[in-house]
Design an enzyme around this catalytic site. Structure first.
Site, PDB file in Angstrom:
ATOM      1  N   ASP A   1       8.023  58.063  18.200  1.00 23.76           N
ATOM      2  CA  ASP A   1       9.175  58.771  19.005  1.00 23.76           C
ATOM      3  C   ASP A   1       8.943  60.125  18.710  1.00 23.76           C
ATOM      4  OD1 ASP A   1      11.372  59.098  20.412  1.00 23.76           O
ATOM      5  OD2 ASP A   1      12.783  59.043  18.254  1.00 23.76           O
ATOM      6  N   HIS A   2       9.067  60.710  19.670  1.00 21.92           N
ATOM      7  CA  HIS A   2       8.821  62.635  19.988  1.00 21.92           C
ATOM      8  C   HIS A   2       7.891  63.041  18.854  1.00 21.92           C
ATOM      9  CE1 HIS A   2      12.657  62.616  22.447  1.00 21.92           C
ATOM     10  NE2 HIS A   2      12.976  61.700  21.417  1.00 21.92           N
TER      11      HIS A   2
ATOM     12  N   ASP B   1       5.972  64.433  22.824  1.00 22.80           N
ATOM     13  CA  ASP B   1       7.062  65.258  23.279  1.00 22.80           C
ATOM     14  C   ASP B   1       6.337  66.808  23.093  1.00 22.80           C
ATOM     15  OD1 ASP B   1       9.107  66.794  23.909  1.00 22.80           O
ATOM     16  OD2 ASP B   1      10.178  65.895  22.348  1.00 22.80           O
TER      17      ASP B   1
END
Length: 83
Positions: A44-45, A79
């Site tokens: 995630d991210h 990201d």
């Protein structure tokens, strides 16, 4: 932090972060099998400063795929919105 804060996690290598992510993904896959359920594992991210972690997970993912015919992680999220 799945591998623990006591392991070295050198800037530019992030080896403990990579180890922890891979260990966590494998743990979830094994436990899900005991429950008879499918599982998704997703990073995630990942910001630019964490690219060594991202690259390490991709390398582990490729090695896992070569051995098992399926990916260790279901997906990854890069990201770069801070850039």
């Amino acid at each position: 932090f799945f591998a623990g804060k006591g392991l070295p996690n050198d800037k530019g290598k992030l080896q403990a972060s990579i180890l922890g992510a891979c260990a966590g993904a494998q743990y979830v896959r094994h436990v899900a099998g005991a429950y008879g359920i499918p599982v998704l594992t997703h990073s995630d991210h990942c910001a630019k400063k964490l690219l060594p972690w991202f690259d390490g997970m991709l390398e582990a993912d490729e090695a896992f795929f070569k051995e098992h015919g399926e990916p260790l992680f279901s997906s990854h999220m890069l990201d770069l919105s801070e850039e």
